[in-house]
Design a protein around this motif. Structure first.
Motif, short mmCIF file in Angstrom:
data_model
loop_
_atom_site.label_atom_id
_atom_site.label_comp_id
_atom_site.label_asym_id
_atom_site.label_seq_id
_atom_site.Cartn_x
_atom_site.Cartn_y
_atom_site.Cartn_z
N LEU A 1 0.92 -1.26 -0.07
CA LEU A 1 0.07 -0.07 0.01
C LEU A 1 0.89 1.18 0.05
O LEU A 1 1.94 1.21 0.61
CB LEU A 1 -0.76 -0.14 1.21
N ASP A 2 0.56 2.40 -0.60
CA ASP A 2 1.28 3.60 -0.79
C ASP A 2 0.66 4.53 -0.13
O ASP A 2 -0.67 4.61 0.11
CB ASP A 2 1.25 4.23 -2.33
N ARG A 3 1.37 5.66 0.57
CA ARG A 3 0.95 6.55 1.29
C ARG A 3 1.12 7.71 0.40
O ARG A 3 2.60 8.23 0.20
CB ARG A 3 1.29 6.78 2.62
N VAL A 4 0.32 8.44 -0.14
CA VAL A 4 0.46 9.71 -0.92
C VAL A 4 0.11 11.07 -0.03
O VAL A 4 -0.98 11.17 0.62
CB VAL A 4 -0.26 9.42 -2.22
N VAL A 5 1.03 11.99 -0.14
CA VAL A 5 0.96 13.21 0.60
C VAL A 5 0.79 14.05 -0.81
O VAL A 5 1.56 14.36 -1.48
CB VAL A 5 2.29 13.54 1.40
N ILE A 6 -0.43 14.80 -0.58
CA ILE A 6 -0.86 16.17 -1.54
C ILE A 6 -0.19 17.34 -1.24
O ILE A 6 0.24 17.62 -0.21
CB ILE A 6 -2.49 16.28 -1.42
N ALA A 7 0.26 17.94 -2.24
CA ALA A 7 0.97 19.07 -2.04
C ALA A 7 0.18 20.13 -1.31
O ALA A 7 -0.83 20.13 -1.06
CB ALA A 7 1.24 19.77 -3.57
N ASP A 8 1.12 20.94 -0.55
CA ASP A 8 0.51 21.93 0.49
C ASP A 8 -0.31 22.79 -0.06
O ASP A 8 -0.29 23.53 -1.26
CB ASP A 8 1.90 22.69 1.03
N GLY A 9 -1.64 22.93 0.75
CA GLY A 9 -2.58 23.57 0.10
C GLY A 9 -3.22 23.37 -0.97
O GLY A 9 -4.53 23.85 -1.54
#
Length: 259
Positions: free
Chosen positions: A65-73
């Motif tokens: 499973l991947d953990r994806v962090v969306i760009a700030d804001g």
């Protein structure tokens, strides 16, 4: 539907030395190589009246499973009057971590069987197990890919530690057996979660998503002490009579931290 599963490990054998080892390789589709190792040694001592048995295990399971962090804001707000999650697939990524739900497990168990006389047997046992996971085996239902999307870079690790000790004493009076079994176990589990998106949704104000980090932990010792008397019987149609006394002490603690 419910029930009880009873697991009985092999007892130490005072009659012979014994050792074994086992290797369990495997592969996860979408993950990688897995491994598992088990080892056992049985050591007689005390002129054949006692034995020590030690079992150790270690395993690694690759994450898928991947953990994806969306760009700030750039994390999308809910749509359709706060009833549907925003399109996270269209949002730009700031970071992507692969295989975050990989699992490491280590365990050891040591037990002793001591028979100072033919009638008396004493069996202490100690077991320790620790599991660490970079993330739970859970995906986001929307968009239902093998990934978890977050507005902030907050790892959601999980750890679980169990320590168990027991002492079993049995005396055979020929006419009946008297058994005392005392045990104590302690479990310490910690789960870190990023609740920023849920916190924003609960306020029903899709204007900004603020960091909201939760750390949950639990520690629960248990100490049961049963005493049982078993009357011997040679007739199959006449099973042994059981007379017992059982005591149990429970204590627990749950920690909840919000960051």
């Amino acid at each position: 539907m419910g029930g009880t599963i009873k697991l009985v490990p092999n007892a130490p054998d005072p009659a012979a030395f014994e050792a074994s080892a086992e290797l369990n390789p495997s592969y996860n589709d979408g993950g990688g190589f897995n491994r598992g190792e088990n080892a056992m040694i049985n050591l007689p001592f005390g002129a054949g009246g006692a034995a020590l048995r030690i079992v150790g295990s270690e395993s690694h399971q690759s994450g898928w499973l991947d953990r994806v962090v969306i760009a700030d804001g750039q994390f999308p707000f809910e749509t359709n009057n706060l009833t549907q999650r925003g399109n996270v697939l269209a949002a730009p990524d700031a970071a992507r971590y692969s295989g975050v739900n990989d699992t490491e497990l280590k365990a050891v168990r040591a037990s002793v069987l001591w028979k100072p006389t033919d009638q008396l047997s004493i069996s202490p046992l100690l077991m320790y197990q620790r599991m660490q996971q970079g993330g739970l085996d859970q995906i986001d239902s929307n968009p239902a890919t093998n990934a978890h999307y977050q507005p902030f870079d907050s790892p959601e690790s999980f750890s679980d530690r169990i320590t168990l000790g027991s002492l079993n004493v049995q005396y055979d009076f020929n006419a009946f057996q008297l058994t005392s079994a005392t045990s104590r176990w302690v479990r310490d589990a910690t789960l870190n979660q990023d609740g920023s998106e849920e916190f924003q949704w609960s306020l029903s104000t899709p204007a900004a998503i603020l960091p909201y980090y939760v750390s949950q932990g639990g520690l629960g010792p248990t100490s049961p002490t049963p005493v049982r008397r078993t009357i011997q019987s040679d007739e199959r149609r006449n099973p042994p009579d059981l007379v017992g006394q059982y005591g149990l002490q429970l204590a627990g603690r749950i920690l909840l931290q919000q960051i």
